[in-house]
Scaffold this motif. Sequence first.
Motif, PDB file in Angstrom:
ATOM      1  N   THR A 128       0.855  -1.196   0.000  1.00  0.00           N
ATOM      2  CA  THR A 128       0.000   0.000   0.000  1.00  0.00           C
ATOM      3  C   THR A 128       0.893   1.250   0.000  1.00  0.00           C
ATOM      4  O   THR A 128       2.088   1.186   0.348  1.00  0.00           O
ATOM      5  CB  THR A 128      -0.903   0.057   1.248  1.00  0.00           C
ATOM      6  OG1 THR A 128      -0.088   0.259   2.404  1.00  0.00           O
ATOM      7  CG2 THR A 128      -1.724  -1.201   1.408  1.00  0.00           C
ATOM      8  N   CYS A 155      -0.501  -0.488  -5.038  1.00  0.00           N
ATOM      9  CA  CYS A 155      -1.497  -1.237  -5.815  1.00  0.00           C
ATOM     10  C   CYS A 155      -2.925  -0.981  -5.339  1.00  0.00           C
ATOM     11  O   CYS A 155      -3.588  -1.897  -4.832  1.00  0.00           O
ATOM     12  CB  CYS A 155      -1.211  -2.735  -5.724  1.00  0.00           C
ATOM     13  SG  CYS A 155       0.399  -3.200  -6.352  1.00  0.00           S
ATOM     14  N   PRO A 156      -3.436   0.255  -5.506  1.00  0.00           N
ATOM     15  CA  PRO A 156      -4.812   0.510  -5.094  1.00  0.00           C
ATOM     16  C   PRO A 156      -5.774  -0.457  -5.777  1.00  0.00           C
ATOM     17  O   PRO A 156      -5.597  -0.768  -6.956  1.00  0.00           O
ATOM     18  CB  PRO A 156      -5.075   1.950  -5.555  1.00  0.00           C
ATOM     19  CG  PRO A 156      -3.778   2.508  -6.017  1.00  0.00           C
ATOM     20  CD  PRO A 156      -2.771   1.421  -6.115  1.00  0.00           C
ATOM     21  N   GLY A 157      -6.744  -0.931  -5.017  1.00  0.00           N
ATOM     22  CA  GLY A 157      -7.769  -1.809  -5.595  1.00  0.00           C
ATOM     23  C   GLY A 157      -7.583  -3.282  -5.265  1.00  0.00           C
ATOM     24  O   GLY A 157      -8.544  -4.038  -5.245  1.00  0.00           O
ATOM     25  N   GLU A 160      -9.369  -4.465  -1.991  1.00  0.00           N
ATOM     26  CA  GLU A 160     -10.818  -4.578  -2.180  1.00  0.00           C
ATOM     27  C   GLU A 160     -11.172  -5.880  -2.907  1.00  0.00           C
ATOM     28  O   GLU A 160     -12.193  -6.509  -2.611  1.00  0.00           O
ATOM     29  CB  GLU A 160     -11.354  -3.379  -2.982  1.00  0.00           C
ATOM     30  CG  GLU A 160     -11.330  -2.059  -2.216  1.00  0.00           C
ATOM     31  CD  GLU A 160     -10.001  -1.301  -2.334  1.00  0.00           C
ATOM     32  OE1 GLU A 160      -8.947  -1.937  -2.609  1.00  0.00           O
ATOM     33  OE2 GLU A 160     -10.011  -0.080  -2.152  1.00  0.00           O
ATOM     34  N   ILE A 161     -10.319  -6.272  -3.857  1.00  0.00           N
ATOM     35  CA  ILE A 161     -10.591  -7.515  -4.590  1.00  0.00           C
ATOM     36  C   ILE A 161     -10.549  -8.711  -3.634  1.00  0.00           C
ATOM     37  O   ILE A 161     -11.429  -9.573  -3.647  1.00  0.00           O
ATOM     38  CB  ILE A 161      -9.572  -7.692  -5.751  1.00  0.00           C
ATOM     39  CG1 ILE A 161      -9.901  -6.696  -6.866  1.00  0.00           C
ATOM     40  CG2 ILE A 161      -9.575  -9.125  -6.274  1.00  0.00           C
ATOM     41  CD1 ILE A 161      -8.903  -6.675  -8.000  1.00  0.00           C
ATOM     42  N   TRP A 167     -11.576 -13.241  -7.223  1.00  0.00           N
ATOM     43  CA  TRP A 167     -10.430 -12.729  -7.984  1.00  0.00           C
ATOM     44  C   TRP A 167     -10.145 -13.559  -9.232  1.00  0.00           C
ATOM     45  O   TRP A 167      -9.177 -13.319  -9.919  1.00  0.00           O
ATOM     46  CB  TRP A 167      -9.178 -12.637  -7.120  1.00  0.00           C
ATOM     47  CG  TRP A 167      -8.942 -13.846  -6.279  1.00  0.00           C
ATOM     48  CD1 TRP A 167      -8.341 -15.001  -6.676  1.00  0.00           C
ATOM     49  CD2 TRP A 167      -9.309 -14.012  -4.913  1.00  0.00           C
ATOM     50  NE1 TRP A 167      -8.324 -15.886  -5.628  1.00  0.00           N
ATOM     51  CE2 TRP A 167      -8.909 -15.300  -4.533  1.00  0.00           C
ATOM     52  CE3 TRP A 167      -9.944 -13.194  -3.976  1.00  0.00           C
ATOM     53  CZ2 TRP A 167      -9.129 -15.802  -3.250  1.00  0.00           C
ATOM     54  CZ3 TRP A 167     -10.153 -13.693  -2.702  1.00  0.00           C
ATOM     55  CH2 TRP A 167      -9.752 -14.974  -2.348  1.00  0.00           C
ATOM     56  N   GLU A 171     -11.000  -8.696 -14.726  1.00  0.00           N
ATOM     57  CA  GLU A 171     -10.666  -7.376 -14.143  1.00  0.00           C
ATOM     58  C   GLU A 171      -9.472  -7.488 -13.195  1.00  0.00           C
ATOM     59  O   GLU A 171      -8.593  -6.627 -13.190  1.00  0.00           O
ATOM     60  CB  GLU A 171     -11.844  -6.783 -13.345  1.00  0.00           C
ATOM     61  CG  GLU A 171     -13.097  -6.494 -14.134  1.00  0.00           C
ATOM     62  CD  GLU A 171     -14.018  -7.696 -14.187  1.00  0.00           C
ATOM     63  OE1 GLU A 171     -14.812  -7.857 -13.265  1.00  0.00           O
ATOM     64  OE2 GLU A 171     -13.920  -8.491 -15.146  1.00  0.00           O
ATOM     65  N   THR A 172      -9.458  -8.577 -12.411  1.00  0.00           N
ATOM     66  CA  THR A 172      -8.341  -8.762 -11.477  1.00  0.00           C
ATOM     67  C   THR A 172      -7.036  -8.911 -12.264  1.00  0.00           C
ATOM     68  O   THR A 172      -6.026  -8.285 -11.949  1.00  0.00           O
ATOM     69  CB  THR A 172      -8.574 -10.015 -10.589  1.00  0.00           C
ATOM     70  OG1 THR A 172      -9.804  -9.845  -9.913  1.00  0.00           O
ATOM     71  CG2 THR A 172      -7.451 -10.202  -9.591  1.00  0.00           C
ATOM     72  N   LEU A 175      -5.857  -5.556 -13.597  1.00  0.00           N
ATOM     73  CA  LEU A 175      -5.299  -4.656 -12.583  1.00  0.00           C
ATOM     74  C   LEU A 175      -3.931  -5.163 -12.098  1.00  0.00           C
ATOM     75  O   LEU A 175      -2.941  -4.414 -12.076  1.00  0.00           O
ATOM     76  CB  LEU A 175      -6.277  -4.555 -11.395  1.00  0.00           C
ATOM     77  CG  LEU A 175      -6.055  -3.424 -10.409  1.00  0.00           C
ATOM     78  CD1 LEU A 175      -6.171  -2.067 -11.086  1.00  0.00           C
ATOM     79  CD2 LEU A 175      -7.085  -3.503  -9.264  1.00  0.00           C
TER      80      LEU A 175
END
Length: 276
Positions: A128, A155-157, A160-161, A167, A171-172, A175
């Motif tokens: 983070t 690595c924002p996001g 939340e995944i 996951w 989308e995962t 990212l």
Amino acid sequence: MDYGLIYEVLSMTSLRTIGFFDSGVGGLSVMKEVRRLLPAEDLVYFADSAHCPYGSRPVEIIRGRAYAICDFLIGHGVKLIVIASNTTSVAALDAVREKYSVPVIGVEPAVKPAAAATVNGKIGVIATGVTLAGERFDSLVKRFGEGLEVFTQPCPGLVEIVESGRWDNEETEKLVGGYLNKLLDRGVDTVILGCTHYPFLRPVIEKLAGRGIKVIDGGEGIARQVARVLDNECLAADAKSAGGESFFTSGDPELVAPVLRLLWGKPDLQVKKKEV
Ligand code: DGL
């Protein structure tokens, strides 16, 4: 004299349990390693899901959450606290150690094992923003990363995944792939998972990083440290009995329980709501 009551009070207050906490479910990656190494210990986990993620919050807020959760864990009779969060360790490890008398173990990106693993001397760290911006991280790199090139990538996001429990999707991959490529473009041969949520994404990360890239996290090392501290302080559990686990969350147990069950691998795991 009511010996039953005395026994109950004593067993409630005797220090038997190891407490773990994180902003959410990520710290389970550390608790899993502790469970593997120390099967006799009782473990309690607190997921601060109502305040997740921590990674972009001011350090004062994260420290306040750490105090509130540690008060709860101490009330629960823990003999040792593991701050199973890199972000919280940056924001609050020293403060928590100062406030409480039980031993407190924090986590940090596994630069030392990565330094031993790299062949070309180029290491990437995903974590983070709070973890990477801290003085603690700079000093870690100075101590163990001498002569190495260390590249960092917030690595924002991703937290939340993991919190969503889903996951295995495009989308995962998109990212994760975007973040990894920034490091791979620099030629790193070793990637450190510097957030306790990320080990749950290891299959995706390893697949996208490809062969020849080593992916390292610090969970096993933390478990060994927990064992060492328990031994040194004569706090280890009786090896004959199997330990249990209990789980608390500040969030909605209906939402948090399925993810904890998935990650801990126990379909009947129960989660209690606790506002702190
Ligand atoms: N899992 C935590 C860490 O190791 C916290 C992540 C977050 O809440 O942003 O940093």
